[in-house]
Design an enzyme around this catalytic site. Sequence first.
Site, short mmCIF file in Angstrom:
data_model
loop_
_atom_site.label_atom_id
_atom_site.label_comp_id
_atom_site.label_asym_id
_atom_site.label_seq_id
_atom_site.Cartn_x
_atom_site.Cartn_y
_atom_site.Cartn_z
N ASP A 1 60.95 -44.05 101.66
CA ASP A 1 61.01 -44.61 100.31
C ASP A 1 59.59 -45.01 99.93
O ASP A 1 59.04 -45.97 100.47
CB ASP A 1 61.95 -45.82 100.29
CG ASP A 1 62.17 -46.37 98.89
OD1 ASP A 1 61.29 -46.17 98.03
OD2 ASP A 1 63.21 -47.02 98.66
N TYR A 57 65.12 -52.41 101.09
CA TYR A 57 65.57 -52.92 99.80
C TYR A 57 67.03 -53.35 99.87
O TYR A 57 67.86 -52.70 100.51
CB TYR A 57 65.36 -51.82 98.76
CG TYR A 57 66.04 -52.03 97.44
CD1 TYR A 57 65.86 -53.20 96.71
CD2 TYR A 57 66.87 -51.05 96.91
CE1 TYR A 57 66.49 -53.39 95.49
CE2 TYR A 57 67.50 -51.22 95.69
CZ TYR A 57 67.32 -52.39 94.99
OH TYR A 57 67.94 -52.58 93.79
N LYS A 110 60.21 -47.60 88.61
CA LYS A 110 59.11 -48.50 88.93
C LYS A 110 57.76 -47.90 88.51
O LYS A 110 57.54 -47.64 87.35
CB LYS A 110 59.18 -48.83 90.42
CG LYS A 110 60.56 -49.27 90.92
CD LYS A 110 61.17 -50.42 90.16
CE LYS A 110 62.37 -51.05 90.85
NZ LYS A 110 63.54 -50.17 91.01
N ARG A 137 74.54 -30.50 83.15
CA ARG A 137 74.55 -31.17 84.46
C ARG A 137 73.76 -30.36 85.48
O ARG A 137 73.08 -30.91 86.34
CB ARG A 137 75.99 -31.38 84.93
CG ARG A 137 76.09 -31.83 86.39
CD ARG A 137 77.49 -32.23 86.81
NE ARG A 137 78.53 -31.41 86.24
CZ ARG A 137 78.89 -30.21 86.69
NH1 ARG A 137 78.26 -29.65 87.71
NH2 ARG A 137 79.89 -29.55 86.11
#
Length: 385
Positions: free
Chosen positions: A176, A104, A201, A52
């Site tokens: 963003d 978004y 994306k 982690r």
Amino acid sequence: MKLRDTARFSTICIHAGQIPDPSTGAIITPIYQTSTYVQEALGKHKGYEYGRTQNPTRSALEGNLAAMEGGRAAFAFASGLAATGAVMTLLESGDHVVVTDNTYGGTYRLFERVLRRSQLDFTYVDTSDLDAIRGAIRPSTKMLFIETPTNPTLRLTDLEAASAIAHEHRLAVVVDNTFASPYVQRPLDLGADLVLHSTTKFLNGHSDSVGGAVIANRDDHIDWLRFIQNAEGAILGPMDAWLVLRGTKTLPVRMERHNVNAQAVAEYLERHPQVTRVHYPGLPSHPHHALASRQMRGYGGVVSFELGSLDRAREFLNHVSLAALAESLGGVETLISHPASMTHASVPPERRQAVGLTEDMVRISVGLEDLDDLLEDLGQALDRL
């Protein structure tokens, strides 16, 4: 293999953050699919303790993304929204954020349905209007959160000017950059403090990974994000990190083709009698075309357009055959969607209407297929209207 300080963008995409595997010489970073690391002695390890906290594959990707965006550090998360959530932990109860109004849908849901419960406050404004940004700032404002180009109306914000306004008021500027990618736009160069990506994306580019990233420059942001990545644990797994690394190597050549195909699709749609309006910053008719030409390298791979009614949009979407009706964007294949009922369904209808996200709007993530095949597919579907 050593990357020179003067390396250009395409070279950075291929090599930054990566060295041949020291044990085998493998030129591609391995997938370190491990949860833990053996220590040589108590308190003596090789820089890796637990999966982690650290993973070599993830570290390679983070070095790669930081270099691509011109940042000092990057942090990879399990999704774009996990990355956004991590950034918002920089704030405290009572803090206020100015946000791009056409943000978004998932970001809006996170802010309104989750973070307001922690007493954060949000004001949504058209950040392409610099006076609107100034007017929304309060004594409690701590952050300006910008999406440019916006999803799906493709409005732009002048990042240099907006960042200057924010910094006058000691606000952190978060951008963003998912819709543009660092090939098209580098917000840190224009004054932003933090850059967000859904790596799902354009960065990944192959529709086979979900992830997110934050790129930072300031020491206080870097220290906190490193802590929160480990403390909350919403990390990107090694397989997904490897897939995104595979994608970033071809980002420049993919974005060049996305730009070319999307420009041609936008021009075709603008001429078509069945289309009422086209949103694409590469068109001279776009209200922010001049800004896009100055701020971006190319105009991106996403085009939105309006067809006059929901019924006409539905008829069109039900008859495309090459373009795939699906959520997401940025893959090598063309994806087409209905934002009002898909990506932005969580946004109240009245808010969608206010920002110009109409029921008849269609969004197309233009892929890398042969352009003539794409235009033929769009044409046959439009001819049914």
